[in-house]
Each structure stands twice: as C-alpha cells, then as structure tokens.
Write a protein that holds these residues in place. Structure first.
Motif, mmCIF file in Angstrom:
data_model
loop_
_atom_site.group_PDB
_atom_site.id
_atom_site.type_symbol
_atom_site.label_atom_id
_atom_site.label_comp_id
_atom_site.label_asym_id
_atom_site.label_seq_id
_atom_site.Cartn_x
_atom_site.Cartn_y
_atom_site.Cartn_z
ATOM 1 N N GLU A 77 -40.639 11.064 -16.499
ATOM 2 C CA GLU A 77 -41.901 11.331 -17.579
ATOM 3 C C GLU A 77 -41.529 12.822 -18.766
ATOM 4 N N LYS A 78 -40.594 13.662 -17.139
ATOM 5 C CA LYS A 78 -39.695 14.161 -17.805
ATOM 6 C C LYS A 78 -38.776 14.595 -19.281
ATOM 7 N N PHE A 79 -37.443 13.488 -18.364
ATOM 8 C CA PHE A 79 -36.422 12.971 -19.813
ATOM 9 C C PHE A 79 -36.944 12.317 -20.582
ATOM 10 N N ARG A 80 -38.111 11.297 -20.985
ATOM 11 C CA ARG A 80 -38.334 10.507 -21.996
ATOM 12 C C ARG A 80 -39.024 11.982 -22.771
ATOM 13 N N ALA A 81 -39.274 12.912 -22.220
ATOM 14 C CA ALA A 81 -40.249 13.841 -23.280
ATOM 15 C C ALA A 81 -39.311 15.034 -23.735
ATOM 16 N N GLU A 82 -37.736 14.899 -22.804
ATOM 17 C CA GLU A 82 -36.715 15.414 -23.473
ATOM 18 C C GLU A 82 -36.114 14.620 -25.411
ATOM 19 N N LEU A 83 -35.877 13.099 -25.061
ATOM 20 C CA LEU A 83 -36.630 12.285 -26.147
ATOM 21 C C LEU A 83 -37.069 12.815 -26.898
ATOM 22 N N GLY A 84 -38.112 13.212 -26.434
ATOM 23 C CA GLY A 84 -39.117 13.564 -27.746
ATOM 24 C C GLY A 84 -38.896 15.165 -28.876
ATOM 25 N N TRP A 85 -38.151 15.700 -27.496
ATOM 26 C CA TRP A 85 -37.710 16.715 -28.646
ATOM 27 C C TRP A 85 -37.074 16.234 -29.738
ATOM 28 N N ARG A 86 -36.078 15.910 -28.699
ATOM 29 C CA ARG A 86 -35.058 14.462 -30.232
ATOM 30 C C ARG A 86 -35.924 14.464 -31.024
ATOM 31 N N GLU A 87 -37.491 13.381 -31.140
ATOM 32 C CA GLU A 87 -38.321 12.653 -31.985
ATOM 33 C C GLU A 87 -38.730 13.636 -32.842
ATOM 34 N N PHE A 88 -38.693 15.127 -32.144
ATOM 35 C CA PHE A 88 -40.018 16.382 -32.635
ATOM 36 C C PHE A 88 -38.477 16.674 -33.683
ATOM 37 N N SER A 89 -37.003 17.222 -33.477
ATOM 38 C CA SER A 89 -36.184 17.670 -34.586
ATOM 39 C C SER A 89 -36.175 16.908 -35.686
ATOM 40 N N TYR A 90 -36.222 15.617 -35.573
ATOM 41 C CA TYR A 90 -36.184 14.845 -36.244
ATOM 42 C C TYR A 90 -37.305 14.870 -37.950
ATOM 43 N N HIS A 91 -37.834 14.936 -36.925
ATOM 44 C CA HIS A 91 -40.015 15.440 -37.646
ATOM 45 C C HIS A 91 -39.833 16.136 -38.592
#
Ligand SMILES: Cc1cc2nc3c(=O)[nH]c(=O)nc-3n(C[C@H](O)[C@H](O)[C@H](O)COP(=O)(O)OP(=O)(O)OC[C@H]3O[C@@H](n4cnc5c(N)ncnc54)[C@H](O)[C@@H]3O)c2cc1C
Length: 490
Positions: free
Chosen positions: A281-295
């Motif tokens: 879950e934590k690792f996926r949330a880091e991928l989430g930060w990448r998605e957020f940066s692109y947002h």
C-alpha cells in the motif's frame, strides 16, 4: 491482417517517453492492427518550449536507446533514430515509409502536448491516422477530479479519488517476433552521433558503476527490489543508509518500466507472501505521488518555473552567492548529511527521497536561495529528472506549491541525519573525510569535543569544511522572511 484478410497499410510507432517493448499500449495497438510496423525515436532539442534534457538524462538516454535498438532487432521490428524538430521529422518519416497510421503514447508537458496536436493535424490532413494511448500513468491526469468535478490540490483527496477509478489495467505482454510484421526500413543515425555522453570532463564514471539503463536493467532492478527491498518498505523507505527503495525512478522517467507493471508486480509479491499488505500500500501511494505530480503539471503547466502560490512571487530570496551555490552543489556545506547527499547526486545521478528533501530545504531555507536554482541543478544532474516530479517536489519543499509543506517546516540537517542515518553509514559512504568520526558526532562534527575530532583525524576547515551557515540563525532568518511575506500580502 484486417478482417477481409487484406494486410493493413504500414504503421509508424513513435517511441517517446516509453522506451520499452513490454506493456507498451501504442506498440501493442500498432501490432494488433495487422500493419507492418516501423519504429522511430526522435531526439528533439529544437521544438519551442520543450525543455532540453539535462546532462545525466542524456547519458541515460544514450544507453536506453542502444538497449531499445537491440530489443527491437531481436523481435524483427525495424527501428530508426533521428534528430531534429519532431514536427518535421515525424511527418517526414511517415511520408517516407508511406504509412497509413502513426501510433504513440501520450506526453503530458504543455509544450509536448501542443506539438502533438500540431503533428496530429498535419498527419491527419494528409490522410494518415493518428492513434494515441496512455502508456505513462495509472490514470489520466484530467480524469481524477473532486466530487464537484474540479482538479485537486491536496494529495490525500487526490489519491482517494484516483482509487475510486478502479484497479489499473493489467500490463500488456511483451511482443515476440511472431507478432511482428516488419515495416519499411527507415534510415537513421547511430546513438554515438547524437553526442549524448559527456567528454571533457567525463563525469559519468559513477553513473556507469551505478546503473544499467534500458528495459532489461529495469527488470533486474525491479527483481532485486521485490526480492529484498519491498519487505519492510513502509518502515525503512526513509533510511538512506539502507537499500530500501526500488530505484525505479529513472526507469519510470524514460518509460523502461510502466507504473502498471510496478502496481501489479507488488501485488503478486503480496500474494506469494514475500511482501506485506502495508508495504504494498505504501509503495503504491508513492506511485500515487507521481500521479499527483502529473495532475499538478496538467493544471499548472509552468510548474518548473512559476510559484503555484503566487503570493511567493514577491518572496525576498537572497541573491545567490557563487560561494554558497558552489558549496551546496559540491557537497561542501559543512553539514554532513547535506554534503553526502549532494555528492551522491553528483557521483551516481540519483538521491534518496529523504535526502532530496533535506538538501532542498537547506538550499531554500538555510541559504534562502530560490527553489528554481535547485530545481535546475537537479534537472541537470539527476538520471530521473522528471518534469512533473522534480518541479512539484521542489515547490512542495519550498512551501510554494499546491499541497506544500508549510513554510515554517525547516529541516534541521543534523537532527534529520541522526534520525534517518543513525550510525552515520550513509555519510561515511559519501564523505570519506568523516569515516572515523564516531556516530554520536558524525551529523554535527562542529559540536564534537576537540579530542574526538583529533582522534578521527579531522580538523574542521582543513579536512572537512566549517559550516557555511549556522542553522539556528538561518532558520530564524528564513522564518522572518516568510513572516514578512505574510504581513505584506495580508
Ligand atoms: C526536491 C525533490 C526533487 C525530486 N525530483 C524528482 C525527479 O526529478 N524525478 C523523480 O522521479 N522523483 C523526484 N523526486 C521524488 C522522489 O525523491 C523520487 O521519486 C524517489 O527518491 C525515487 O527513488 P525510488 O525510485 O527508489 O523511489 P521509491 O520509494 O521506490 O518509489 C517508487 C516510485 O514512486 C515515485 N515516487 C516516490 N516518491 C515520490 C515523490 N515524493 N514524488 C513523486 N513521485 C514519487 C517515483 O516514481 C519512484 O520511482 C523528488 C523529490 C524531492 C524532494
């Protein structure tokens, strides 16, 4: 073949930030169309508004292109590299090969997206179809919205909204030669002629030792992370002295691995018991930060050059002195964790996330230097220099961004060092002058009793620099500067 058994006309696959064969939606669709496919990469330093790659990224790209060329040859896919303005080179290549369609995966920078619109219009005007795909992100940045349909400025609601969009699709298989019908050959240049490598001086020795760019390198690095790094990731990801993070960032940057592959690989590790749900879950949330940066990049196209919070446009930054900037870049500030980080960056082209935050905070808050100075240095020296992640993260640390750390959060470098590198192993790896300083003092050698430093063979100012600023005084100065901004704009 098409449905009536006739071969579809040839197609061009334009590789951009997706330098891989596996899980490549544009490549997959081109092959599925039944067309004979030719692949192309264009090194474009000419399109207006597009930021040229920095030095470390160019080094990476050279190796990545060689690896891709080898992989394409292995499945019989003709691949050419050209140089020039994509708006000219791509339509030209399409005409030369007589293709009926061009396939690509989308890019998200404003200038890149503008160029793509123009190239599409030109191709379609000549009767050549264009098909584009998402090969870079788990969710399109414009698809993730608040309940009211607005873009999101804060990570947690963004990630919650992204998660409601359902499980990211499964990765597409790596094509084998049996699926490839070779399109017309296209003349190209060899990688050497692109002059992507540094020559005088050749600063890339450390990069060569640290990395294997390309899709095969990505697979190996991911395998190593799944074998030993993912277990405990949630607790240890903040420890620069351990090999506890994936180091997937340059591979993601150049598209040698996709976020979908990572998303599902960690799921598989959880299923076979080699990782815990919390780590996944934590690792996926880091991928989430990448998605957020692109947002954020989608909604603030000038993310790398303009404060998201415009009130910071008046911020009283110090005029950067050559001495301060040089000391920061070279890792000679007198703060061991900062110096270890900046030397790791210079030597290997990569830096641990926690240390990125510490060195960025030091530049912005201790030296009061505009975050854009640091963003530009990272852009040039990181192998993972990313238009969204780098800009969004610098603005986060500066407090100028959308979901930013508050301005009064000033990292104390010696406390951060003691907390995240408790034995000093990370500092010792990159600051050999301090090898013999005991752990108790290694993050604050200026406070060590003289006898301790003497026994460790260190004289401050001779073997290792004295601090270029006093952190407590610098912190007060930064808070006053940020406070004055609040008063002035109130
Ligand atoms: C000042 C500063 C500048 C940065 N510049 C970049 C950059 O240019 N390119 C870049 O990819 N990352 C950047 N980051 C984010 C982060 O530091 C790196 O993504 C991470 O250290 C890469 O190591 P890893 O692959 O081992 O990460 P892991 O912990 O294994 O994370 C997996 C992946 O998640 C993504 N990720 C992790 N943390 C973040 C984050 N905070 N923000 C966005 N994505 C994240 C990355 O794609 C990373 O590869 C920056 C952070 C800071 C504080």
């Amino acid at each position: 073949m098409t449905r009536n058994g006739k071969r579809a006309p040839a197609a061009l696959l334009w590789f951009r930030e997706d330098l891989r064969l596996a899980d490549n939606p544009a490549l997959d669709a081109a092959l599925r169309s039944g067309a004979a496919v030719t692949a192309l990469y264009v090194l474009d330093d000419e399109t207006e508004g597009q930021r040229a790659l920095g030095g470390a990224s160019r080094w990476w790209l050279a190796r990545s292109l060689r690896s891709l060329a080898k992989d394409c040859a292995a499945i019989g896919l003709p691949f050419a590299i050209r140089r020039g303005k994509a708006g000219i080179a791509v339509p030209h290549a399409a005409r030369e090969t007589g293709v009926g369609a061009v396939f690509w995966n989308r890019r998200y920078g404003a200038a890149e997206a503008r160029a793509d619109v123009a190239i599409r219009a030109e191709l379609e005007g000549e009767g050549i179809a264009v098909e584009d795909f998402n090969g870079r992100l788990l969710h399109e940045p414009w698809d993730v919205k608040s309940r009211a349909g607005e873009p999101l400025r804060v990570f947690s609601p963004f990630w919650r909204a992204a998660m409601t969009r359902g499980e990211p699709r499964a990765p597409l298989p790596r094509p084998t030669s049996s699926r490839v019908s070779a399109g017309p050959a296209l003349d190209g240049v060899d990688v050497e002629s692109l002059a992507l490598d540094p020559t005088k001086p050749d600063w890339a020795g450390g990069l060569r030792n640290a990395w294997e760019p390309g899709e095969a390198g990505a697979r190996k690095a991911l395998g190593a992370f799944l074998d030993s790094g993912l277990k405990g990731y949630a607790e240890t990801r903040d420890r620069p002295d351990m090999s506890a993070t994936s180091r997937m960032s340059p591979y993601l940057r150049f598209g040698e691995v996709s976020p979908h592959q990572l998303w599902h690989a960690v799921e598989a590790a959880a299923a076979d018991g080699s990782a815990r749900a919390g780590d996944v879950e934590k690792f996926r949330a880091e991928l989430g930060w990448r998605e957020f940066s692109y947002h954020l990049l989608q909604n603030f196209p000038d993310l790398a050059s303009r404060n998201v919070q415009q009130r910071f446009d008046d911020f009283p930054w110090s005029a950067p002195t050559q001495g301060d900037v040089r000391a920061w870049r070279k890792g000679l500030t007198g703060y061991p964790i900062v110096d270890a980080g900046m030397r790791q960056l210079w030597t290997t082209g990569w830096l641990h996330n926690r240390v990125r935050m510490i060195v960025a905070s030091f530049l912005i808050k201790d030296l009061l230097i505009d975050w854009r100075e640091g963003e530009a240095w990272f852009w040039d020296t990181l192998v993972d220099a990313d238009p969204a992640n780098n800009a969004a993260s610098w603005q986060w640390v500066a407090g100028t961004g959308a979901d930013a750390a508050p301005y009064f959060r000033v990292f104390n470098p010696s406390l951060q060092g003691a907390r995240h590198d408790p034995d000093g192993a990370y500092v010792r790896a990159f600051v050999p002058e301090l090898t013999r300083v005991p752990a108790k003092w290694i993050h604050a050698p200026w406070a060590a009793p003289p006898g301790v430093l003497e026994a460790a063979g260190v004289s401050l100012g001779r073997d290792y620099p004295k601090r270029i600023v006093d952190h407590d005084a610098a912190r007060s100065r930064a808070l006053a500067a940020f406070g004055s901004l609040k008063t002035r704009t109130a």
